[in-house]
Each structure stands twice: as structure tokens, then as C-alpha cells.
Write an enzyme that holds these catalytic residues in place. Structure first.
Site, PDB file in Angstrom:
ATOM      1  N   ILE A  58       0.916  -1.197   0.120  1.00  0.00           N
ATOM      2  CA  ILE A  58      -0.200  -0.005  -0.072  1.00  0.00           C
ATOM      3  C   ILE A  58       0.914   1.363  -0.037  1.00  0.00           C
ATOM      4  O   ILE A  58       2.105   1.154   0.436  1.00  0.00           O
ATOM      5  CB  ILE A  58      -0.826   0.008   1.185  1.00  0.00           C
ATOM      6  CG1 ILE A  58      -2.044   1.253   1.112  1.00  0.00           C
ATOM      7  CG2 ILE A  58      -0.135  -0.140   2.478  1.00  0.00           C
ATOM      8  CD1 ILE A  58      -3.164   1.060   2.020  1.00  0.00           C
ATOM      9  N   CYS A  59       0.236   2.531  -0.531  1.00  0.00           N
ATOM     10  CA  CYS A  59       0.978   3.732  -0.523  1.00  0.00           C
ATOM     11  C   CYS A  59       2.124   3.742  -1.446  1.00  0.00           C
ATOM     12  O   CYS A  59       2.258   3.436  -2.576  1.00  0.00           O
ATOM     13  CB  CYS A  59       1.151   3.920   1.011  1.00  0.00           C
ATOM     14  SG  CYS A  59       1.704   5.967   1.370  1.00  0.00           S
ATOM     15  N   ALA A  60       3.346   4.021  -0.914  1.00  0.00           N
ATOM     16  CA  ALA A  60       4.584   4.080  -1.486  1.00  0.00           C
ATOM     17  C   ALA A  60       5.078   2.698  -1.708  1.00  0.00           C
ATOM     18  O   ALA A  60       5.996   2.488  -2.746  1.00  0.00           O
ATOM     19  CB  ALA A  60       5.399   4.975  -0.936  1.00  0.00           C
TER      20      ALA A  60
END
Length: 338
Positions: A58-60
Site C-alpha cells: 500500500i501507499c509508496a
């Protein structure tokens, strides 16, 4: 990323040979980049993927870890908008909160983490299990947040808001961590204090959180501009029985300074000590009957003057946003949101 200290169960090297049904990578920077640079982790995930295992990020972490290892080649994926340009041409970036493509699951960022986690639960257990989890947690999928504000008053402080968040064994980790994270993103000075015998607190689902200080030390830093009490059982009962915390909350109320609670803490900390007298509040459905006035318990977040309450882990993000919105008003003439 914002200073919440969580104690790992094991060192990665000690579990590198183990088999898992799911390997999931959290985001954040520089954390995601550090994960991407970890040869031990890369080797574990590669073997897992080769065996057809479910993997997620998730995210970066999708672009900075999975994609950097070429484990998203030929897949559709998503990530935080600030990092999707890091995807190589072999990855098809999709504008969606969560993308499931084969055994790869990716998500965009903190605000979509609940949706991301429930997608993982569905992959592991099926939709029925998702409903079993999501319904009592009051999870909702639409964007934005709802807040019922009554008897609006101006919260005051001079400078950066100073916030106390106490912890006890058995507190709901989502409620505590999300609130601390959101306030620290807003540059508030948050003191996480343990009401137990040591700084390491074991939350309701086994997450070990390391407090910044003991409550005794935190009390010496009073007064606080805001005190927020997380819920979860039996943690809320422990905090409700903590004389030092109750004394701090009563002084907070007497000075008309803001305070609040979420979930079980509303019923087991604020209500028994008269801290909701003359106030409207909300709590989890199973404990609404413990409030003298349960007329607002269907609302996800309730602000009544200087008291702010919410219902459950599924409303924790909305509560955190509402607390930040109210805390924004604390800084007289100071724009502290970064």
C-alpha cells in the site's frame, strides 16, 4: 513515519524461512524505500510469489518495493499519487483505491487502508468474513467524513496544540494509532503515555505499542490543550480506573479545555466520572445503554462544546480528521497544518 512506535514480533531474518499465506508491505517514506532495499525481504517475497502466494502493498510500497523487484510486471496496480510515476512501463497504473490483479493487491494510502485490509480479508476468507468484520466496526466506503457538532465553542491555545493520549493494555490499536498519526501529521505535539507498569502496552489484538512516557511523567507536563482517550476492551476499563488520568480529565473539564474519547472509552472513562454531564456523546452500539443520554449514539462523530466522541475502529479515521479540524482552531492565528 510520524513517530508511532510499534514493537515487532520477530526480526525479519528469524522468520525468513517460514511460509505465509500473505505477505503485505506497509507504505510511508522512507520506510517503503527501506523495505525495497532489503535483500532478505526481497528474497522472501520472490519465493512467496513463485509459489503462487498472495502478496500486497500500500501507499509508496507498490512502486518503491514490489515494482522495484519486478513483481508487478504485467499487472495493474495502484499506489500513492505522489509515487505512481515511479512505476515502470511494465506496470499499468490504475486510478483506484484498491486494485486486485491475480495474487497481487495494491492500495493507495492511509485513508484507504481499511478498504485495502478488507480486500485482503476477502482474498483470504471470502466476502462473508468481510461482512462479519466490517459491520460491527462501522466501516463505510464512501469518501469524506461526518460530524455532528452541537453547541459550538472556540477551542483555544497559544502555539502548537499539546495533546495527551493515554494507553492501557487492551486498548483498540486502530483507534490509538490513527488518532496519533493524524494529529502528528498536523504538527500537533502528541504525548503518548502508558498507564501500565512499563512503556510497552499490548493492545487488544496483540499489537505492542511503545509509549513515549509513563503517565506520571506526562502528568508533569500538564495542562494539555486536548486529551483524547482511545477505546477497546479491557483497555477502556483500565483507563477508567486510572485515578491519575481521571484527575487530569476532570481538571481539563473544569478549565473548559477540550477532551474526548472513542468507542468503549466514552462509556467506561468519560461517563462514569461525570465528564459527559450536560453533554451529548456517541459510543459503540453495544455500550450506548451505559450513557445517561444516548440520543446521539447513531452519529459517527459528535462534538458538543469542548467534548468530542466517536464510535469504533471503523470511525477512527473520521474521528481523527474531526479532531484535527477542531485542533486547527486551537492555534490562534497559527496555520500548523503542513
Amino acid at each position: 513515519m510520524y513517530g508511532v512506535k510499534i514493537m515487532a514480533d520477530e526480526l525479519l531474518a528469524d522468520c525468513a524461512a517460514a511460509s505465509y499465506d500473505l505477505i503485505v508491505l506497509p507504505g510511508g517514506v522512507p520506510g517503503a524505500a527501506n523495505l525495497g532495499a532489503c535483500a532478505t525481504l526481497e528474497g522472501m517475497v520472490r519465493k512467496h510469489v513463485e509459489k503462487g502466494g498472495l502478496y500486497a502493498a500500500i501507499c509508496a510500497a507498490p512502486p518503491l518495493a514490489l515494482a522495484s523487484w519486478c513483481l508487478l510486471d504485467g499487472h495493474k496496480a495502484t499506489g500513492h499519487p505522489w509515487f505512481v510515476e515511479k512505476f515502470p512501463p511494465e506496470v499499468t497504473a490504475v486510478d483506484a483505491n484498491v486494485v486486485v490483479d491475480g495474487n497481487a493487491v495494491t492500495g493507495t494510502g492511509p485513508a484507504t487502508s481499511m478498504e485495502f485490509v478488507l480486500a485482503l480479508v476477502e482474498q483470504l476468507y471470502g466476502k462473508e468474513k468481510v461482512e462479519q468484520i466490517a459491520k460491527p466496526m462501522l466501516v463505510r466506503y464512501e469518501g469524506g467524513y461526518s460530524m455532528n457538532e452541537l453547541n459550538s465553542v472556540q477551542w483555544h491555545c497559544s502555539g502548537t496544540p499539546k495533546v495527551l493520549l493515554p494507553l492501557g493494555n487492551g486498548i483498540e490499536e486502530m483507534e490509538a494509532i490513527i488518532i496519533v498519526d493524524a494529529l502528528r501529521r498536523a504538527n500537533a505535539d502528541v504525548v503518548v503515555a502508558s498507564a501500565e507498569d512499563g512503556v510497552v502496552v499490548t493492545a487488544r489484538h496483540g499489537t505492542r505499542i511503545v509509549a513515549d512516557v509513563m503517565l506520571d511523567e506526562a502528568a508533569d507536563r500538564a495542562p494539555f490543550d486536548l486529551i483524547i482517550v482511545p477505546g477497546g476492551m479491557p483497555g477502556a476499563k483500565t483507563l477508567g480506573g486510572c485515578e491519575q488520568l481521571v484527575a487530569l480529565l476532570k481538571k481539563q473539564a473544569e478549565a473548559n479545555r477540550p477532551y474526548g474519547a472513542i468507542g468503549a472509552a466514552t462509556a467506561h472513562v468519560l461517563e462514569p466520572h461525570g465528564l459527559l454531564k450536560g453533554k451529548k456523546a456517541t459510543t459503540c452500539a453495544s455500550m450506548a445503554g451505559l450513557l445517561a443520554d444516548d440520543s446521539e449514539c447513531e452519529n459517527r462523530v459528535v462534538v458538543d462544546g469542548n467534548v468530542i466522541t466517536s464510535r469504533s475502529p471503523g470511525t477512527a479515521m473520521e474521528y481523527a480528521v474531526a479532531v484535527v479540524e477542531e485542533a486547527r482552531r486551537l492555534a490562534e492565528g497559527l496555520l500548523f497544518l503542513g
